[in-house]
Design a protein around this motif. Sequence first.
Motif, short mmCIF file in Angstrom:
data_model
loop_
_atom_site.label_atom_id
_atom_site.label_comp_id
_atom_site.label_asym_id
_atom_site.label_seq_id
_atom_site.Cartn_x
_atom_site.Cartn_y
_atom_site.Cartn_z
N PRO A 1 6.54 -10.47 11.32
CA PRO A 1 5.61 -9.75 12.18
C PRO A 1 6.06 -8.31 12.47
O PRO A 1 5.23 -7.40 12.54
N LYS A 2 7.37 -8.10 12.63
CA LYS A 2 7.87 -6.75 12.88
C LYS A 2 7.72 -5.88 11.63
O LYS A 2 7.37 -4.69 11.73
N ILE A 3 7.97 -6.45 10.46
CA ILE A 3 7.77 -5.72 9.21
C ILE A 3 6.32 -5.25 9.12
O ILE A 3 6.04 -4.09 8.80
N ALA A 4 5.40 -6.17 9.38
CA ALA A 4 3.97 -5.82 9.32
C ALA A 4 3.63 -4.75 10.35
O ALA A 4 2.91 -3.79 10.05
N ASP A 5 4.15 -4.91 11.55
CA ASP A 5 3.87 -3.95 12.62
C ASP A 5 4.35 -2.55 12.27
O ASP A 5 3.67 -1.56 12.54
N LEU A 6 5.51 -2.47 11.66
CA LEU A 6 6.11 -1.17 11.37
C LEU A 6 5.55 -0.51 10.12
O LEU A 6 5.37 0.71 10.08
#
Length: 222
Positions: free
Chosen positions: A44-49
């Motif tokens: 989720p953090k990869i996608a968010d960033l």
Amino acid sequence: MWQLDCVPKLVIFDCDGVVVDSEPLTSQLIRDDLAARGLPLDLPKIADLFVGGTIAGAGAQAREMGADIPEDWVDLINDKVFAALARKVEPILGIGAVLDHLDHQSIPYAIGSNGPHRKMEITLARCGLAARFAGRIYSREDVAAPKPAPDVYLLAASQAGVAPQDCVVIEDSATGAQAAVAAGMAVFGFARETPRAKFEGLTELLFDDMGQLPALLGLPTE
């Protein structure tokens, strides 16, 4: 909620996550690569960033966050991603039927992407869609600035001879939606994998099933 007053004269699709289902695989590869370089992040953090941006931008941001990113990282990660996509990527469910509807109504369509042409050649060919977009595939490589600048969408409209206000953009990222708004185009947020909150302030017209799109565009569906 904003709605179309008339059928658009051009529909411009983002590529990754809208036409081809490449985002999950790409995000997994970036996650694994960054973890090996000292920056563990969950998906989720990869996608968010990073979803919606450029690989070069992802590398620069990861370096600022402490990852050991070499100068040739863009080439290294692209080689991994392109090889994996050539083996596994599939089209977004329902995109073929959307294109059929547009063809039946003689409404032109194009791709406007922050990805490189080489990536799109691989993914669109693998998904059997290259011929459908031939001559209408635009990359950040073709313009001065990537999304969220409007350049790639304005180029697609200009090449089609269609005014920006007569275009609709289909996007799955806030970065791309910002580009469409900056271009003066209507934008539909494809929220299948993207949290709806990401589109707040950019568009209220959201959908999560590509089968919904023809009706949202005002196309006859029978």
